[in-house]
Scaffold this motif. Structure first.
Motif, short mmCIF file in Angstrom:
data_model
loop_
_atom_site.label_atom_id
_atom_site.label_comp_id
_atom_site.label_asym_id
_atom_site.label_seq_id
_atom_site.Cartn_x
_atom_site.Cartn_y
_atom_site.Cartn_z
N GLU A 1 -6.59 3.97 -4.05
CA GLU A 1 -7.77 4.67 -3.51
C GLU A 1 -8.67 5.15 -4.66
OE1 GLU A 1 -6.56 7.66 -0.57
OE2 GLU A 1 -5.02 6.23 0.08
N ARG B 1 0.82 -1.21 0.00
CA ARG B 1 0.00 0.00 0.00
C ARG B 1 0.86 1.26 0.00
NH1 ARG B 1 -4.92 1.33 4.17
NH2 ARG B 1 -5.23 3.49 3.53
N VAL B 2 1.87 1.26 0.85
CA VAL B 2 2.77 2.42 0.93
C VAL B 2 3.60 2.54 -0.36
CG1 VAL B 2 4.76 3.40 2.14
CG2 VAL B 2 2.85 2.41 3.44
N THR C 1 2.65 6.55 -6.82
CA THR C 1 1.66 7.52 -7.30
C THR C 1 2.19 8.94 -7.19
OG1 THR C 1 -0.11 6.06 -6.52
CG2 THR C 1 -0.72 8.33 -7.06
N ARG C 2 2.82 9.21 -6.04
CA ARG C 2 3.32 10.57 -5.79
C ARG C 2 4.34 11.00 -6.83
NH1 ARG C 2 4.70 9.65 -0.73
NH2 ARG C 2 2.49 9.31 -0.28
N ALA D 1 1.53 4.14 -2.90
CA ALA D 1 1.33 5.56 -2.60
C ALA D 1 2.56 6.36 -3.02
CB ALA D 1 1.04 5.75 -1.10
N ASP D 2 3.73 5.81 -2.75
CA ASP D 2 4.97 6.48 -3.17
C ASP D 2 5.05 6.55 -4.69
OD1 ASP D 2 5.65 6.70 -0.53
OD2 ASP D 2 7.12 5.08 -0.54
N VAL E 1 -5.38 11.45 -4.92
CA VAL E 1 -5.17 10.36 -3.95
C VAL E 1 -4.37 9.27 -4.62
CG1 VAL E 1 -7.27 10.94 -2.69
CG2 VAL E 1 -7.36 9.23 -4.53
N ASP E 2 -3.98 8.24 -3.86
CA ASP E 2 -3.12 7.24 -4.48
C ASP E 2 -3.92 6.35 -5.44
OD1 ASP E 2 -3.58 4.44 -3.55
OD2 ASP E 2 -2.95 5.17 -1.58
N ASP F 1 -3.01 -3.63 4.37
CA ASP F 1 -2.02 -2.95 3.50
C ASP F 1 -1.76 -3.67 2.18
OD1 ASP F 1 -1.68 -0.83 5.18
OD2 ASP F 1 0.51 -1.01 5.27
#
Lengths: 256, 256, 256, 256
Positions: free
Chosen positions: D159, C97-98, C104-105, C101-102, D155-156, C180
């Motif tokens: 999500e 999950r993290v 995506t950023r 998220a990274d 959002v990621d 996660d």
């Protein structure tokens, strides 16, 4: 020193399959063959190899960089996604011609191309990873000088095709008989050959031969590399040099 | 009476694209070309047409049964899914050779194959739906007699390839020069020709010519039909008759 | 210890492209999307990675084993063969999950998904080759117990689809929020999740949650490996054990 | 009056095949499934139909305009090019829901989806060519209002996926239960539904339902036509009107 690893990829028992129980639709056969070739191009290409469509049911590949496991994976992937399977014979030699002859013998020894029970053969000699060098593969990329201006935009599409096809036929025979090289038409007016160590004079000779025999004017870029891709990209750049410099032969072979 | 509708499919400005901004990976070009060909085979095949890969950047199709709208749809579909576009010239004539010459002229008149601004041309003369008959298309399907026993299982894969390639080169020139026909290698040891009305003697003559010129022994099945597919399937069945009967020419042309 | 390398693959400026200059044919968009996904599956799969189609214009991949150069090669290959390009953001973390998220950023920081000038971005943190271990990836392969007998052969195809879709929706949310994990529907009645280190009780809990929330009965096989493929094959075999043993959770995690 | 012809396409005995003799590589299964879907999209699309990937091993198609012969040709083409075969059940009804239930029954009556001997079934009721009208098909094309600004860029990626997936799950159930419609996620933030005659209020209601249940804001364009393609293109243009006008429902249904 050139050491080419050649793989012969043969669709198992393909001829009989195409007419069993009765002849299959030609467009489906064409689609099957060309997509299988496209997939093999990508799969072999991932490791730097080149596949040539050749007869489609028998394809010839330069596979320096591909291990036995890489070959097995491709066989498995084909079997998982196509209604046919493939056998592969591998040969390794300074002469591409000899390497292919060895590769062919692997399959012939295992049985006929139309043997129903000979499936997914894999055999032959690979170039050991530790023996690989940056000069293992030589690729020569030929094309027709100003094919568009001379042919495509001037005569009808079949006359153009005949000219290019004749140029190819003359070159493939000459390069095989005289220079132990395997040459393949790859579309447009392009021919790619896998060669042993040849001199600039050898290439001049081949170009002159084609010009004399069928009147088609070729130019060629030659590259070397650890894989077909490396050598092939160098050859493409060398061919660009021919275009820009008006030369007939350019070799990108630094520090040979 | 034969009336063949031929479409020349040309990738727009392809040569320059392949080396801009620098030469593109060969495996990607091979994949692009062969998949485009596979897609066109399916799309043209849906209406009974045949496409031949020819030079890949210039493909020749027998398109009896395809309307102008069908051609437009294929152009749109290619543009939606590939990084390149295609132009199409269409010609219609009792002689496939003349039909292709007309089709070629449509594109040449519109501009060069390497003109950046000549894109998605579509023009030429189609066979009106009301004029279509069940005898419009003649397809001859040649193959090499016992290619597997004579070549594939006996000599190396490149020697086999040279033999088949030479047989093809001799046949394509002869059929074009003498019989106004367009012949295409379609893989394995198979050659498919789109022909005008020819006699059995014409086919015997072509086979003898190839045998004399390059020593390759061919047989041929001939079919007729409303579309390439119809004629081609009849030709395939006729070729099966050659295999079973040991004959060199079989024609499935009832009630001509 | 799990360390998952996740790559977010995003088609650049895709939404606007699909309606410019006017809406493109849906069947062409579907073909483009699914073939791009198929190609990425093969390309990423060559190195042991998994790609999930997700939203098709945004695909999520488990890319342990793929270097930065591997990513670049895929971007180049897509650009050479499709009318669109792709950007890729990479993240690496014990928590999938993290990691996502990274990843995506990386893309969000570079610009909007609908920015015309943001093309072929590649960035983010890869797992260094030297830090890789045989336990880096955990894959859980879920399916519906006797989906054919319970649904496919009994109720209509949309009711079956709703049941499986609901099971998936419940599982994906629960696994993301509580564990996660990233879960993906992969066809049939199969869901594949990339997970951190979870206990057997965690999987029991997830299955019970789905059963309670939507009444769909799942079983799961869990595997670990150096790559998604290694872990995924172990998970498939573990799932076969569920089928044979009548168990709900099987983990193939020797010597963790 | 709407009369939808629905075809259920089911891969024969697919589940067992994927694990025989042992589990096959997931990337090959994903490639097989998505390419089969792409091919069916093109083949069905040639006649104006739409295929939805649904579960991939069970695909649902809107096939107004496809004859029984068209279906047979697709089955033959799949068998010629894939390691699997497909069965097809057809249903025709003013209600897409009922049409699919009928189509499902055709296959269920013929045997189980995992019956080794049930292969290439083709049956069910087609809409007679003479009964076809320009209003036979209704297509509603939904998407998420400003999905990029609300989700993708903010959002990621998971999500975002959960939000869109939840919106889809809520819509598909509601449209099926309340409005006899079949809704399919087609990538990005797009959902395409095949519907009976519905009022603008029905669509408002569906959008409100999704907003209330999961907080996802949808808009929809609705079109009608003789085929799915005709109706779908009208729907796409209507959806563009929503974007430009800021409206939630636009229907392109002149002279109903």
């Amino acid at each position: 020193m050139v050491t080419t690893q050649i793989t012969l990829v043969q669709i198992d028992n393909y001829g009989p399959w195409t007419v069993t129980p009765e002849p299959r639709r030609e467009v489906d056969l064409q689609t099957l063959q060309s997509r299988l070739y496209a997939d093999l191009s990508q799969q072999v290409g991932r490791e730097g190899g080149y596949v040539f469509f050749t007869r489609f049911d028998n394809m010839i590949a330069v596979t320096n960089g591909l291990s036995r496991a890489d070959h097995e994976l491709i066989q498995e992937s084909v079997a998982n996604r196509y209604p046919v399977t493939v056998s592969m014979g591998i040969g390794t030699d300074p002469s591409p011609r000899v390497a292919l002859a060895d590769a062919t013998r692997v399959l012939q020894t295992a049985g006929s191309a139309q043997d129903r029970d000979r499936r997914e053969i894999l055999g032959g000699d690979l170039l050991p990873e530790d023996d690989r060098t940056d000069g293992d593969v030589r690729i020569a990329h030929f094309d027709v000088i100003d094919a568009t201006g001379t042919y495509t935009d001037r005569v009808d599409a079949f006359e153009t095709f005949i000219a290019i096809e004749q140029g190819y036929a003359a070159l493939m025979r000459h390069m095989h008989a005289e220079h132990d090289s395997l040459s393949f038409f790859v579309g447009g007016d392009n021919i790619i050959a896998t060669c042993p160590d040849l001199s600039a004079a050898d290439y001049e000779d081949a170009i002159a031969h084609v010009s004399n025999e069928v009147g088609v004017e070729l130019q060629v870029g030659v590259g070397r590399g650890r894989t077909a891709h490396d050598a092939g990209m160098a050859a493409k750049h060398a061919l660009e040099d021919c275009r820009h410099n008006g030369t007939r032969v350019e070799r990108a072979l630094p520090a040979d």
